[in-house]
Scaffold this motif. Structure first.
Motif, PDB file in Angstrom:
ATOM      1  N   UNK A 157       0.834  -1.205   0.000  1.00 39.36           N
ATOM      2  CA  UNK A 157       0.000   0.000   0.000  1.00 39.36           C
ATOM      3  C   UNK A 157       0.873   1.261   0.000  1.00 39.36           C
ATOM      4  N   UNK A 158       1.902   1.232   0.797  1.00 39.02           N
ATOM      5  CA  UNK A 158       2.852   2.335   0.862  1.00 39.02           C
ATOM      6  C   UNK A 158       3.466   2.572  -0.522  1.00 39.02           C
ATOM      7  N   UNK A 159       3.967   1.497  -1.121  1.00 39.05           N
ATOM      8  CA  UNK A 159       4.584   1.602  -2.441  1.00 39.05           C
ATOM      9  C   UNK A 159       3.579   2.117  -3.475  1.00 39.05           C
ATOM     10  N   UNK A 160       2.358   1.635  -3.423  1.00 39.84           N
ATOM     11  CA  UNK A 160       1.328   2.053  -4.369  1.00 39.84           C
ATOM     12  C   UNK A 160       1.043   3.553  -4.265  1.00 39.84           C
ATOM     13  N   UNK A 161       1.050   4.095  -3.058  1.00 38.72           N
ATOM     14  CA  UNK A 161       0.876   5.534  -2.896  1.00 38.72           C
ATOM     15  C   UNK A 161       1.972   6.272  -3.664  1.00 38.72           C
ATOM     16  N   UNK A 162       3.208   5.894  -3.465  1.00 35.05           N
ATOM     17  CA  UNK A 162       4.318   6.542  -4.165  1.00 35.05           C
ATOM     18  C   UNK A 162       4.198   6.380  -5.679  1.00 35.05           C
ATOM     19  N   UNK A 163       3.932   5.184  -6.112  1.00 37.51           N
ATOM     20  CA  UNK A 163       3.855   4.924  -7.557  1.00 37.51           C
ATOM     21  C   UNK A 163       2.733   5.728  -8.202  1.00 37.51           C
ATOM     22  N   UNK A 164       1.586   5.763  -7.565  1.00 37.07           N
ATOM     23  CA  UNK A 164       0.440   6.480  -8.125  1.00 37.07           C
ATOM     24  C   UNK A 164       0.657   7.988  -8.147  1.00 37.07           C
ATOM     25  N   UNK A 165       1.184   8.531  -7.063  1.00 35.15           N
ATOM     26  CA  UNK A 165       1.310   9.981  -6.959  1.00 35.15           C
ATOM     27  C   UNK A 165       2.564  10.546  -7.613  1.00 35.15           C
ATOM     28  N   UNK A 166       3.651   9.810  -7.535  1.00 34.90           N
ATOM     29  CA  UNK A 166       4.930  10.371  -7.972  1.00 34.90           C
ATOM     30  C   UNK A 166       5.554   9.664  -9.179  1.00 34.90           C
ATOM     31  N   UNK A 167       4.922   8.600  -9.656  1.00 35.72           N
ATOM     32  CA  UNK A 167       5.371   7.970 -10.889  1.00 35.72           C
ATOM     33  C   UNK A 167       6.528   7.004 -10.729  1.00 35.72           C
ATOM     34  N   UNK A 168       6.963   6.500 -11.881  1.00 39.68           N
ATOM     35  CA  UNK A 168       7.996   5.465 -11.923  1.00 39.68           C
ATOM     36  C   UNK A 168       9.344   5.932 -11.404  1.00 39.68           C
TER      37      UNK A 168
END
Length: 178
Positions: A157-168
């Motif tokens: 979930x933590x990783x998904x927040x970063x990936x969704x908001x800040x990209x690859x």
């Protein structure tokens, strides 16, 4: 004390100055990226002010689904050690009381030049109701502990927040430590 969404240039300039003073280069995202996510409604850039609208500090959050990451939190150097940090932090927690609220701090159980500062920071957050999450991360080469407030949080979930908001680009620099 109040939290004010920083929309005018004066507040943004004060926040940006403190942001560059308070956080090491390796832990800062480009300020333009923070402004961009704010414009998309994915983050908030908040000024901490007193009742006279004097600038006391900053809080920058990232929001995704039912989660809020307190990405950056700092009190102006002239205001530190006066209890303002605890009061401001309680206000921030209250603002996001209906969300899963968490933050990152530099790892405290490994040797570091700023070991005392790291432990003081962790003690501050623990004293103010935060608890250790069940994982740690490597974020751009800096090992971080995750502290959460009365919620369960998994690495995915933590990783998904970063990936969704800040990209690859940013998410590819996040790795599970333990």
């Amino acid at each position: 004390m109040k939290l004010t969404e920083a929309r005018d240039q004066k507040l943004l300039a004060q926040i940006q100055t403190l942001y560059f003073e308070a956080f090491p280069k390796e832990e800062r995202k480009p300020f333009s990226l923070l402004l961009e996510t704010r414009e998309k409604g994915q983050s908030e850039i908040l000024a901490i002010e007193n009742e006279h609208n004097d600038f006391l500090g900053l809080a920058i959050t990232a929001k995704h689904k039912d989660m809020v990451l307190l990405d950056y939190f700092a009190i102006s150097s002239q205001q530190r050690s006066s209890g303002i940090g605890s009061k401001a932090f309680q206000n921030i927690k209250q603002r996001y009381a209906d969300k899963r609220f968490f933050l990152e701090i530099e790892r405290t159980d490994i040797a570091a030049n700023n070991q005392v500062q790291r432990q003081k920071r962790k003690n501050f957050y623990l004293k103010n109701g935060m608890q250790n999450a069940p994982f740690m991360v490597d974020l751009f080469g800096v090992e971080m502990e995750i502290l959460a407030h009365n919620c369960q949080l998994e690495y995915e979930e933590y990783f998904n927040l970063y990936h969704t908001l800040f990209g690859n680009y940013i998410s590819q620099h996040i790795h599970l430590v333990k």
